[in-house]
Design a protein around this motif. Structure first.
Motif, PDB file in Angstrom:
ATOM      1  N   CYS A  28       0.834  -1.211   0.000  1.00 56.76           N
ATOM      2  CA  CYS A  28       0.000   0.000   0.000  1.00 56.76           C
ATOM      3  C   CYS A  28       0.865   1.257   0.000  1.00 56.76           C
ATOM      4  N   VAL A  29       1.945   1.239   0.759  1.00 56.61           N
ATOM      5  CA  VAL A  29       2.848   2.393   0.797  1.00 56.61           C
ATOM      6  C   VAL A  29       3.547   2.549  -0.545  1.00 56.61           C
ATOM      7  N   ASP A  30       4.037   1.451  -1.116  1.00 59.05           N
ATOM      8  CA  ASP A  30       4.730   1.522  -2.410  1.00 59.05           C
ATOM      9  C   ASP A  30       3.812   2.023  -3.518  1.00 59.05           C
ATOM     10  N   ALA A  31       2.522   1.683  -3.437  1.00 59.68           N
ATOM     11  CA  ALA A  31       1.553   2.131  -4.439  1.00 59.68           C
ATOM     12  C   ALA A  31       0.979   3.515  -4.112  1.00 59.68           C
ATOM     13  N   CYS A  32       1.393   4.074  -2.990  1.00 59.14           N
ATOM     14  CA  CYS A  32       0.903   5.384  -2.513  1.00 59.14           C
ATOM     15  C   CYS A  32      -0.620   5.390  -2.361  1.00 59.14           C
ATOM     16  N   ASP A  33      -1.145   4.304  -1.832  1.00 58.93           N
ATOM     17  CA  ASP A  33      -2.575   4.202  -1.538  1.00 58.93           C
ATOM     18  C   ASP A  33      -2.843   4.327  -0.042  1.00 58.93           C
ATOM     19  N   ALA A  34      -1.867   4.804   0.713  1.00 54.65           N
ATOM     20  CA  ALA A  34      -1.983   4.774   2.154  1.00 54.65           C
ATOM     21  C   ALA A  34      -2.467   6.072   2.785  1.00 54.65           C
ATOM     22  N   CYS A  35      -2.402   7.201   2.093  1.00 51.85           N
ATOM     23  CA  CYS A  35      -2.876   8.443   2.699  1.00 51.85           C
ATOM     24  C   CYS A  35      -4.397   8.481   2.619  1.00 51.85           C
ATOM     25  N   THR A  36      -5.032   8.475   3.769  1.00 54.44           N
ATOM     26  CA  THR A  36      -6.484   8.385   3.848  1.00 54.44           C
ATOM     27  C   THR A  36      -7.174   9.644   3.342  1.00 54.44           C
ATOM     28  N   ASP A  37      -6.672  10.799   3.701  1.00 50.12           N
ATOM     29  CA  ASP A  37      -7.280  12.079   3.327  1.00 50.12           C
ATOM     30  C   ASP A  37      -6.231  13.053   2.813  1.00 50.12           C
ATOM     31  N   PRO A  38      -5.681  12.833   1.633  1.00 51.77           N
ATOM     32  CA  PRO A  38      -4.619  13.732   1.162  1.00 51.77           C
ATOM     33  C   PRO A  38      -5.091  15.158   0.895  1.00 51.77           C
ATOM     34  N   GLU A  39      -6.383  15.359   0.715  1.00 53.46           N
ATOM     35  CA  GLU A  39      -6.920  16.692   0.428  1.00 53.46           C
ATOM     36  C   GLU A  39      -7.333  17.446   1.689  1.00 53.46           C
ATOM     37  N   LEU A  40      -7.483  16.754   2.803  1.00 55.21           N
ATOM     38  CA  LEU A  40      -7.965  17.373   4.026  1.00 55.21           C
ATOM     39  C   LEU A  40      -6.836  17.710   4.986  1.00 55.21           C
ATOM     40  N   TYR A  41      -7.116  18.618   5.897  1.00 52.28           N
ATOM     41  CA  TYR A  41      -6.150  19.001   6.916  1.00 52.28           C
ATOM     42  C   TYR A  41      -5.782  17.801   7.783  1.00 52.28           C
TER      43      TYR A  41
END
Length: 69
Positions: A28-41
Motif C-alpha cells: 500500500c505504501v509503495d503504491a501510494c494508496d496509504a494516505c487516507t485524506d490527502p486533500e484534508l487538513y
C-alpha cells in the motif's frame, strides 16, 4: 508494530496513519494508496512517514484529477 493492514488484513502493517490509526502494508505504501485524506487538513502531516514517501505521487494525482499539467 503489530497492526494489520487496512486493505490487506492478512498482512502486517509497516506504517500507521496517526490521524485515523490505520495500518498499511509495504504494498500500500509503495503504491501510494496509504494516505487516507490527502486533500484534508491533518495535524500529523509534518511528521507523517506516509505523506513524506508519497507526497509527489499524491500531488501528481491531484493535478491529473483537476485536468492540470
Amino acid at each position: 508494530m503489530t497492526d494489520r493492514c487496512r486493505f490487506h488484513p492478512e498482512r502486517e502493517a509497516v506504517v500507521r496513519c496517526e490521524k485515523y490509526l490505520y495500518g498499511y502494508c509495504r504494498e500500500c505504501v509503495d503504491a501510494c494508496d496509504a494516505c487516507t485524506d490527502p486533500e484534508l487538513y491533518c495535524r500529523h502531516r509534518q511528521a507523517c512517514m506516509i505523506w513524506e514517501l508519497c507526497r509527489r505521487e499524491i500531488k501528481k494525482r491531484r493535478r491529473a484529477a483537476c485536468g492540470g499539467a
